[in-house]
Write a protein that holds these residues in place. Structure first.
Motif, PDB file in Angstrom:
ATOM      1  N   SER A 264       0.817  -1.216   0.000  1.00  0.00           N
ATOM      2  CA  SER A 264       0.000   0.000   0.000  1.00  0.00           C
ATOM      3  C   SER A 264       0.851   1.268   0.000  1.00  0.00           C
ATOM      4  O   SER A 264       0.471   2.244  -0.646  1.00  0.00           O
ATOM      5  CB  SER A 264      -0.987  -0.005   1.157  1.00  0.00           C
ATOM      6  OG  SER A 264      -0.379  -0.381   2.346  1.00  0.00           O
ATOM      7  N   THR A 265       2.004   1.269   0.682  1.00  0.00           N
ATOM      8  CA  THR A 265       2.790   2.502   0.707  1.00  0.00           C
ATOM      9  C   THR A 265       3.234   2.909  -0.696  1.00  0.00           C
ATOM     10  O   THR A 265       2.930   4.020  -1.120  1.00  0.00           O
ATOM     11  CB  THR A 265       3.988   2.366   1.648  1.00  0.00           C
ATOM     12  OG1 THR A 265       3.556   1.746   2.849  1.00  0.00           O
ATOM     13  CG2 THR A 265       4.586   3.711   1.975  1.00  0.00           C
ATOM     14  N   PRO A 266       3.947   2.060  -1.455  1.00  0.00           N
ATOM     15  CA  PRO A 266       4.338   2.507  -2.799  1.00  0.00           C
ATOM     16  C   PRO A 266       3.138   2.718  -3.712  1.00  0.00           C
ATOM     17  O   PRO A 266       3.134   3.635  -4.526  1.00  0.00           O
ATOM     18  CB  PRO A 266       5.226   1.371  -3.317  1.00  0.00           C
ATOM     19  CG  PRO A 266       4.854   0.186  -2.527  1.00  0.00           C
ATOM     20  CD  PRO A 266       4.475   0.704  -1.171  1.00  0.00           C
ATOM     21  N   PHE A 267       2.108   1.898  -3.562  1.00  0.00           N
ATOM     22  CA  PHE A 267       0.968   2.002  -4.468  1.00  0.00           C
ATOM     23  C   PHE A 267       0.241   3.325  -4.280  1.00  0.00           C
ATOM     24  O   PHE A 267      -0.128   3.985  -5.250  1.00  0.00           O
ATOM     25  CB  PHE A 267       0.011   0.829  -4.236  1.00  0.00           C
ATOM     26  CG  PHE A 267      -1.170   0.818  -5.165  1.00  0.00           C
ATOM     27  CD1 PHE A 267      -1.025   0.412  -6.482  1.00  0.00           C
ATOM     28  CD2 PHE A 267      -2.422   1.216  -4.729  1.00  0.00           C
ATOM     29  CE1 PHE A 267      -2.109   0.401  -7.339  1.00  0.00           C
ATOM     30  CE2 PHE A 267      -3.506   1.208  -5.584  1.00  0.00           C
ATOM     31  CZ  PHE A 267      -3.350   0.803  -6.887  1.00  0.00           C
ATOM     32  N   VAL A 268       0.032   3.721  -3.037  1.00  0.00           N
ATOM     33  CA  VAL A 268      -0.674   4.987  -2.805  1.00  0.00           C
ATOM     34  C   VAL A 268       0.249   6.168  -3.106  1.00  0.00           C
ATOM     35  O   VAL A 268      -0.162   7.177  -3.662  1.00  0.00           O
ATOM     36  CB  VAL A 268      -1.203   5.065  -1.359  1.00  0.00           C
ATOM     37  CG1 VAL A 268      -1.876   6.404  -1.098  1.00  0.00           C
ATOM     38  CG2 VAL A 268      -2.173   3.934  -1.095  1.00  0.00           C
ATOM     39  N   LEU A 269       1.522   6.016  -2.773  1.00  0.00           N
ATOM     40  CA  LEU A 269       2.463   7.121  -2.958  1.00  0.00           C
ATOM     41  C   LEU A 269       2.723   7.407  -4.437  1.00  0.00           C
ATOM     42  O   LEU A 269       2.810   8.562  -4.842  1.00  0.00           O
ATOM     43  CB  LEU A 269       3.776   6.772  -2.251  1.00  0.00           C
ATOM     44  CG  LEU A 269       4.644   7.901  -1.698  1.00  0.00           C
ATOM     45  CD1 LEU A 269       3.857   8.829  -0.821  1.00  0.00           C
ATOM     46  CD2 LEU A 269       5.815   7.307  -0.922  1.00  0.00           C
ATOM     47  N   PHE A 270       2.858   6.362  -5.228  1.00  0.00           N
ATOM     48  CA  PHE A 270       3.282   6.544  -6.619  1.00  0.00           C
ATOM     49  C   PHE A 270       2.226   6.179  -7.651  1.00  0.00           C
ATOM     50  O   PHE A 270       2.411   6.425  -8.830  1.00  0.00           O
ATOM     51  CB  PHE A 270       4.526   5.704  -6.913  1.00  0.00           C
ATOM     52  CG  PHE A 270       5.653   5.937  -5.962  1.00  0.00           C
ATOM     53  CD1 PHE A 270       6.259   7.185  -5.879  1.00  0.00           C
ATOM     54  CD2 PHE A 270       6.117   4.926  -5.161  1.00  0.00           C
ATOM     55  CE1 PHE A 270       7.299   7.402  -5.010  1.00  0.00           C
ATOM     56  CE2 PHE A 270       7.167   5.135  -4.280  1.00  0.00           C
ATOM     57  CZ  PHE A 270       7.757   6.379  -4.207  1.00  0.00           C
ATOM     58  N   GLY A 271       1.150   5.511  -7.261  1.00  0.00           N
ATOM     59  CA  GLY A 271       0.203   5.048  -8.261  1.00  0.00           C
ATOM     60  C   GLY A 271       0.640   3.711  -8.832  1.00  0.00           C
ATOM     61  O   GLY A 271       1.545   3.065  -8.313  1.00  0.00           O
ATOM     62  N   ASN A 272      -0.010   3.304  -9.946  1.00  0.00           N
ATOM     63  CA  ASN A 272       0.238   1.973 -10.505  1.00  0.00           C
ATOM     64  C   ASN A 272       1.703   1.686 -10.763  1.00  0.00           C
ATOM     65  O   ASN A 272       2.182   0.589 -10.537  1.00  0.00           O
ATOM     66  CB  ASN A 272      -0.515   1.820 -11.818  1.00  0.00           C
ATOM     67  CG  ASN A 272      -1.980   1.549 -11.569  1.00  0.00           C
ATOM     68  OD1 ASN A 272      -2.361   1.204 -10.454  1.00  0.00           O
ATOM     69  ND2 ASN A 272      -2.793   1.718 -12.580  1.00  0.00           N
TER      70      ASN A 272
END
Lengths: 329, 297
Positions: A264-272
């Protein structure tokens, strides 16, 4: 058994003869079966959400499961170890990016675990002795942990914006550390952004666990040390840390597994699509599966990830248990 | 609660605390805790102040002190995106998976805590290990299984709330079992035994004696499980469509091609966080006890 079941039928006063004894065996069998009956719903759900998916996952990791077969994936051709070879071929693009994100994930995990442990333990040690406002501060430190993961991360995303984010406001406009506005969510800085966000969310958990662990250290240990003239630092090194060892062993393992699997951290921070410098394994597998629709390779990667985690956990438990046994002896 | 000074019977203990920390330690403590408090506060401060700013202000350079405050983001969040609908989806999915896993876990935990039977250890290990498996491991196969079920029966699971509830069990169930075993272990067996002597069967002992005694623990597990499900991102990002989207994915919708409504995102984040943070802080004592009992053991 059948006899027991038959004689069990009349519920009237238990006859004290042979029938009574078989009734007893029947109730004993029932008592033996009871835990399994109680477990049945849990086992059914475990089968449904864990065991079957895991077997299916391993099975499709041997299939050439691309977007063409998605509607009917059982008909996808068998390619043996092809997906594994593809994922682990470090001369090709896919294998290279997998290897790269493995290193990134390892670095990320080690950093986040180390920093979270340091901050958590530091705060717990500093707050061991009572002072005014300690309870309130403890509760306050838990707020990042209570926040839903995505709202905390999305706030960091906002703060890492180049032109209107709070981070650049602090380091460029307030502190004048650099003259140009750095990017945080693309390029090399994105790794730092990822680590900071994860540490902010993770350290309160370390704090929580260490605080709880310290409550079981008897206070007379410290008093005895004080009588012997030990300083604060010596107390921490000779009493607090050794007493916390079993707690820390579990804590570090849990933190490691969480962060190594963090999505969730990279996904929310950077998107897909994360910047390559901050592309964690979960996101890499997610991309392979749901962006390029290569489910076979994605499954193979998940299986490899699982194997790696199992090996690490086993080795870790072996080492720490041996250490503990050695300390006991 | 101040620590009770342990006074040896022989020594009259002239000073209350023999280990008065040195001044340097007090200063170190003050500085370190202030820095940590500031680090913790930073995003919270940004979230709260930005949620009260008009759009032009969050699109300019960040200002610590807002030039003007407005409540309009809190009004607009409901119409810019169907936030109420996402809220409903999140609430239904999180509470359903919580309810299912807690009920199922109560029976399983009772069996594991009170009986010695063949396979007990295997079950405990299985529950513990699935807790450490990466979610992505289950995501793919579950997605494919759901697609297949949809093809075969017409029951759509891969994009519906029902499907999401099932996938959330992958983490809510082992978690509930693990924590509840710890709780039930802490309830004295004498209670069950007394009930058994009174002629109560195992199931009625569980429902009439153990469950009421474990109520604080059960509530704690439920709240904690709900929180985890409320914050879940991975499954929600794959297994939902426009109709079943949860908050975790829905907050992205405040970013259009031209504008990112950061003030509204911050307002929505706050609205979404308040229920769980308040719940957590109210139950903090129990949550912390339960959580650490599970992880420290």
């Amino acid at each position: 058994m059948a006899l027991a079941a038959e004689t069990d039928r009349p519920p009237s006063p238990p006859p004290p003869t042979r029938a009574g004894r078989s009734r007893l065996t029947w109730s004993r069998t029932r008592r033996k079966a009871l835990p399994y009956v109680l477990l049945l719903p849990a086992v059914c759900f475990e089968l449904l959400v864990h065991i079957v998916p895991m077997l299916v996952g391993i099975w499709i990791s041997f299939k050439q499961l691309t977007v063409f077969f998605i509607r009917n994936w059982s008909t996808a051709p068998n390619i043996g170890l092809g997906n594994y070879r593809f994922a682990l071929n470090f001369h090709e693009a896919v294998g290279q990016s997998l290897l790269h994100s493995f290193y990134v994930t390892l670095g990320f995990t080690v950093l986040v675990v180390a920093l979270s442990w340091l901050l958590g333990t530091g705060a717990a040690v500093l707050m061991q002795n009572p002072f005014r406002g300690r309870g309130a501060l403890r509760t306050y430190f838990l707020v990042p942990y209570a926040l839903p993961a995505y709202t905390a991360t999305i706030t960091w995303e906002f703060m890492f914006q180049r032109d209107h984010g709070a981070v650049n406001q602090i380091i460029v406009r307030d502190l004048h550390l650099t003259s140009h506005l750095p990017f945080w969510l693309i390029g090399g800085n994105s790794f730092a952004a990822l680590v900071i966000t994860a540490v902010w969310r993770t350290w309160p958990f370390a704090f929580l666990v260490v605080t709880a662990g310290m409550q079981s250290i008897p206070t007379d240990l410290y008093e005895a040390a004080a009588v012997d003239g030990a300083g604060v630092w010596q107390c921490i090194r000779k009493i607090t840390l050794p007493s916390l060892r079993p707690v820390n062993q579990v804590l570090v393992l849990v933190l490691f597994l969480w962060n190594f699997n963090d999505f969730s951290t990279p996904f929310v921070l950077f998107g897909n699509v994360a910047p390559t410098q901050a592309n964690l394994l979960s996101l890499q597998i997610y991309d392979t599966s749901f962006q390029t629709w290569n489910f076979g390779t994605g499954s193979a990667m998940s299986v490899l990830l699982l194997l790696f985690l199992l090996v690490v956990t086993a080795v870790y438990l072996l080492i720490t248990n041996r250490g503990r046994r050695g300390a006991d002896a | 609660m101040p620590d009770k000074p342990v006074t040896a019977a022989a020594a009259p203990a002239p000073r209350r605390r023999p280990t008065a920390p040195p001044r340097s330690f007090l200063w170190t403590r003050r500085i370190c805790l202030t820095l940590l408090a500031a680090f913790t506060a930073l995003p919270l401060y940004v979230m709260i102040t930005s949620s009260l700013k008009p759009l032009v202000d969050v699109q300019a350079a960040f200002r610590w002190i807002p030039s003007r405050l407005t409540l309009s983001p809190y009004v607009d969040i409901w119409s810019t995106v169907p936030l109420a609908h996402y809220f409903e989806n999140s609430a239904i999915v999180a509470s359903s998976s919580t309810a299912i896993s807690v009920v199922v876990a109560i029976f399983a935990a009772y069996a594991v805590s009170r009986y010695r039977f063949f396979g007990r250890q295997a079950f405990k290990v299985a529950v513990l290990s699935t807790q450490m498996f990466p979610g992505i491991l289950f995501l793919l196969p579950l997605f494919l299984i759901f697609v297949n079920i949809g093809n075969a029966t017409g029951i759509e699971l891969s994009t519906t709330r029902l499907g999401l509830i099932v996938t959330y069990l992958t983490f809510t169930l082992p978690f509930s079992v693990w924590l509840l075993v710890g709780y039930l272990d802490s309830i004295p067996r004498e209670l069950d035994e007394a009930a058994a002597v009174d002629g109560s069967g195992p199931i009625s002992t569980l429902l009439r004696i153990v469950v009421p005694a474990a109520r604080p623990g059960i509530i704690t597990v439920a709240v904690y499980t709900f929180m985890t499900a409320w914050g879940e991102v991975l499954f929600a990002s794959v297994m939902t469509n426009d109709a079943s989207r949860t908050l975790a994915v829905g907050l992205r919708d405040y970013a259009s091609e031209n504008d990112v409504y950061w003030n509204q995102i911050m307002a929505a984040s706050l609205v979404v966080s308040v229920p769980v943070v308040v719940g957590f802080l109210l139950l903090q004592r129990y949550l912390v006890a339960g959580l650490t009992a599970g992880s420290v053991k």
